[in-house]
Enzyme design. Structure first.
Site, mmCIF file in Angstrom:
data_model
loop_
_atom_site.group_PDB
_atom_site.id
_atom_site.type_symbol
_atom_site.label_atom_id
_atom_site.label_comp_id
_atom_site.label_asym_id
_atom_site.label_seq_id
_atom_site.Cartn_x
_atom_site.Cartn_y
_atom_site.Cartn_z
ATOM 1 N N MET A 1 0.820 -1.206 0.000
ATOM 2 C CA MET A 1 0.000 0.000 0.000
ATOM 3 C C MET A 1 0.858 1.263 0.000
ATOM 4 O O MET A 1 0.551 2.241 -0.666
ATOM 5 C CB MET A 1 -0.899 -0.036 1.230
ATOM 6 C CG MET A 1 -1.634 1.235 1.530
ATOM 7 S SD MET A 1 -2.658 0.986 3.009
ATOM 8 C CE MET A 1 -2.706 2.637 3.642
ATOM 9 N N LEU B 1 -5.697 7.096 -2.414
ATOM 10 C CA LEU B 1 -6.359 6.067 -1.623
ATOM 11 C C LEU B 1 -7.875 6.154 -1.755
ATOM 12 O O LEU B 1 -8.560 5.155 -2.003
ATOM 13 C CB LEU B 1 -5.914 6.206 -0.165
ATOM 14 C CG LEU B 1 -6.325 5.131 0.833
ATOM 15 C CD1 LEU B 1 -5.255 4.999 1.912
ATOM 16 C CD2 LEU B 1 -7.652 5.473 1.500
ATOM 17 N N LEU C 1 -10.568 -0.451 -3.075
ATOM 18 C CA LEU C 1 -10.321 -0.343 -1.646
ATOM 19 C C LEU C 1 -11.501 0.278 -0.919
ATOM 20 O O LEU C 1 -11.967 -0.232 0.102
ATOM 21 C CB LEU C 1 -9.070 0.512 -1.418
ATOM 22 C CG LEU C 1 -8.537 0.578 0.002
ATOM 23 C CD1 LEU C 1 -7.943 -0.764 0.402
ATOM 24 C CD2 LEU C 1 -7.476 1.659 0.106
ATOM 25 N N ARG D 1 1.003 1.343 -3.940
ATOM 26 C CA ARG D 1 -0.287 1.643 -4.559
ATOM 27 C C ARG D 1 -0.661 3.112 -4.435
ATOM 28 O O ARG D 1 -1.309 3.669 -5.324
ATOM 29 C CB ARG D 1 -1.362 0.756 -3.905
ATOM 30 C CG ARG D 1 -2.751 0.862 -4.504
ATOM 31 C CD ARG D 1 -2.787 0.366 -5.930
ATOM 32 N NE ARG D 1 -4.133 0.526 -6.484
ATOM 33 C CZ ARG D 1 -4.577 1.636 -7.050
ATOM 34 N NH1 ARG D 1 -3.784 2.699 -7.115
ATOM 35 N NH2 ARG D 1 -5.792 1.702 -7.551
ATOM 36 N N TYR D 2 -0.281 3.759 -3.325
ATOM 37 C CA TYR D 2 -0.781 5.109 -3.068
ATOM 38 C C TYR D 2 0.311 6.137 -2.783
ATOM 39 O O TYR D 2 -0.003 7.302 -2.571
ATOM 40 C CB TYR D 2 -1.747 5.088 -1.870
ATOM 41 C CG TYR D 2 -2.815 4.034 -1.992
ATOM 42 C CD1 TYR D 2 -3.768 4.098 -3.004
ATOM 43 C CD2 TYR D 2 -2.847 2.957 -1.117
ATOM 44 C CE1 TYR D 2 -4.729 3.120 -3.141
ATOM 45 C CE2 TYR D 2 -3.814 1.972 -1.238
ATOM 46 C CZ TYR D 2 -4.749 2.057 -2.255
ATOM 47 O OH TYR D 2 -5.690 1.071 -2.393
ATOM 48 N N HIS E 1 -6.028 -5.537 10.008
ATOM 49 C CA HIS E 1 -7.002 -4.625 9.408
ATOM 50 C C HIS E 1 -8.357 -5.294 9.337
ATOM 51 O O HIS E 1 -8.475 -6.449 8.932
ATOM 52 C CB HIS E 1 -6.594 -4.271 7.986
ATOM 53 C CG HIS E 1 -5.608 -3.153 7.895
ATOM 54 N ND1 HIS E 1 -5.865 -1.889 8.362
ATOM 55 C CD2 HIS E 1 -4.368 -3.108 7.362
ATOM 56 C CE1 HIS E 1 -4.819 -1.109 8.123
ATOM 57 N NE2 HIS E 1 -3.900 -1.835 7.528
ATOM 58 N N ASP F 1 6.535 -1.659 10.285
ATOM 59 C CA ASP F 1 5.829 -0.589 10.986
ATOM 60 C C ASP F 1 5.280 0.438 10.005
ATOM 61 O O ASP F 1 5.843 0.685 8.938
ATOM 62 C CB ASP F 1 6.782 0.124 11.949
ATOM 63 C CG ASP F 1 6.886 -0.578 13.289
ATOM 64 O OD1 ASP F 1 5.847 -1.072 13.776
ATOM 65 O OD2 ASP F 1 7.991 -0.639 13.845
ATOM 66 N N GLU G 1 -0.513 2.445 11.258
ATOM 67 C CA GLU G 1 -1.447 1.605 12.008
ATOM 68 C C GLU G 1 -0.806 0.964 13.237
ATOM 69 O O GLU G 1 -1.488 0.638 14.198
ATOM 70 C CB GLU G 1 -2.040 0.523 11.098
ATOM 71 C CG GLU G 1 -3.137 1.021 10.177
ATOM 72 C CD GLU G 1 -2.592 1.727 8.946
ATOM 73 O OE1 GLU G 1 -1.363 1.702 8.743
ATOM 74 O OE2 GLU G 1 -3.385 2.306 8.183
ATOM 75 N N GLU H 1 -1.860 4.112 15.677
ATOM 76 C CA GLU H 1 -3.104 3.554 16.193
ATOM 77 C C GLU H 1 -2.878 2.630 17.392
ATOM 78 O O GLU H 1 -3.550 2.766 18.417
ATOM 79 C CB GLU H 1 -3.846 2.797 15.098
ATOM 80 C CG GLU H 1 -5.174 2.229 15.585
ATOM 81 C CD GLU H 1 -5.943 1.507 14.512
ATOM 82 O OE1 GLU H 1 -7.022 0.982 14.826
ATOM 83 O OE2 GLU H 1 -5.466 1.466 13.363
#
Length: 424
Positions: A65, A81, A87, A154-155, A263, A340, A343, A347
């Site tokens: 990602m 995203l 997604l 991807r982003y 996730h 890492d 998230e 989070e």
């Protein structure tokens, strides 16, 4: 509510979206060969097709990602995203809504990245892991050497199109052929993660090399699409858990609750038949087998946001409930991440653990530069290269409720002549 998972959309924004504008990436592609803690990088050396090995050179392309390396990259990252329908499906107005949501969310997310050091470390770790894996592969698979490391996010940079152009510039394709392996860094397959990355790779392959299935001289692709129970992956997770358990007094150690966190997914995706929940559960079970089921454990899911039903129970709720019940010794294990990123660092570390406010709530280290993990990556790749198949048989199956023509055509392409007839 902070931005957590890639699916995290505020409830009020989802409600207003009833029912891309992608900024061009610039700059060259670099791969890290030095100590990742120093953040140094060097350009990938050009590849020529006259290598002495019988089947090389081989491009090893890590798919992930990605994440913004600096706070200035956050808006572009969020815009890409939120415009990805694989997604976050927002319907026919996604190309308009996505950038609007991104712009509104940017200041808050920039603050979160500032709190973890000014950006995501996922590029640093991905480049390091890929480069180190290729060094091992050169030794254990000399017939496919040299192995050249590439990363396609991807982003965020390096984006898929940047990586693909670099492949062409380095001597792959353009009539010269050459082999490339798309190696997903999501160990457990989901259409929302690996599927989206493969859709993007397929798109840019068609744009840059033509849409025919096998044009002469084009890059020949194969895919490592999942590896949830690979013994090396399991061993790396288990070692990190054991290291954290040793920080508890011996008389309490076997009573520490292990909370595996991954996730979450919207239940609409789960009910469509996405294999991700079962593959995450398979990883957890394999790790607990390696640990001889030494501790009580549960699998929970982080990052639910919005009004729709999501896969639960949520990690944050689980931690708070156990602490209230007197289970104050908990080890959080990020089981679906290979390094890492926000998230884990924000989070889990800065939200869940601080909210628990208990010294017994800890987190197992992420895989990052774990040597056992690097060897596992090399072993997964080596077995794939030896097998000579374009992808796993499992990848040929679409989700039972899938109606995406793009997914269908992408799978047919990567399955190739060997497995293409199985894709329906």
């Amino acid at each position: 509510m902070s931005f957590r998972a890639p699916f995290a959309i505020p409830r009020r924004i989802l409600s207003s979206a009833a029912t891309s504008a992608l900024r061009p990436a610039t700059g060259g592609y670099v791969t890290c060969y030095s100590n990742p803690r120093r953040g140094l990088a060097t350009a990938v050396p050009p590849v020529t097709q006259d290598a002495t090995s019988s089947k090389g050179p081989t491009a090893m392309v890590f798919l992930n990602m990605g994440g913004p390396s600096t706070t200035n990259e956050v808006e572009d990252f969020l815009s890409r995203l939120f415009t990805d329908g694989d997604l976050i499906p927002l319907g026919r107005f996604q190309s308009y809504l996505g950038p609007l949501i991104a712009k509104r969310r940017t200041p808050k997310i920039q603050k979160q990245y500032a709190d973890i050091g000014g950006g995501s470390p996922i590029r640093k770790w991905s480049e390091y892991q890929c480069a180190e894996m290729c060094k091992v592969l050169d030794q254990i698979s000399p017939e496919t050497a040299p192995h050249k490391p590439y990363v396609a996010f991807r982003y965020a940079a390096p984006l898929t199109e940047m990586m693909y152009q670099q492949l062409l510039d380095d001597g792959f394709g353009n009539g010269k052929g050459g082999r490339a392996v798309a190696f997903t860094q999501y160990p457990q397959y989901s259409c929302s993660t690996t599927g989206s990355s493969l859709n993007e790779l397929w798109k840019w392959r068609n744009r840059l090399e033509g849409s025919q299935a096998d044009p002469t001289g084009a890059i020949q692709w194969s895919v490592i699409d999942r590896w949830p129970t690979h013994p090396g992956l399991v061993e790396a997770f288990a070692q990190n858990i054991e290291a954290q358990l040793k920080t508890y007094p011996e008389e309490k150690r076997d009573k520490v609750v292990l909370l595996f966190s991954a996730h979450s997914l919207p239940m609409s995706v789960v009910n469509r038949g996405d294999p991700y929940p079962s593959e995450v559960a398979a990883t957890v079970h394999a790790v607990m087998q390696r640990l001889n089921f030494s501790n009580p454990y549960r699998l929970c899911w982080q990052s639910q946001v919005g009004p729709s039903a999501w896969l639960g129970a949520q990690t944050s709720d689980t931690v708070m409930q156990y602490v209230k019940r007197g289970h104050t010794d908990l080890v959080l294990v990020p089981i679906a991440f290979t390094s890492d990123h926000i998230e884990t660092l924000y989070e889990l570390d800065l939200e869940v653990m601080e909210e628990a406010n208990s010294p017994g709530v800890k987190r197992a280290e992420s895989l990052n530069g774990n040597p056992t993990f690097i060897k596992a990556l090399a072993d997964v790749a080596h077995k794939h290269l030896q097998k000579g198949e374009p992808c796993s048989a499992q990848m040929t199956l679409r989700c039972q409720g899938c109606k995406s023509e793009r997914c269908l055509e992408q799978k047919k392409f990567f399955a190739g002549k060997q497995h293409g007839a199985l894709v329906m």
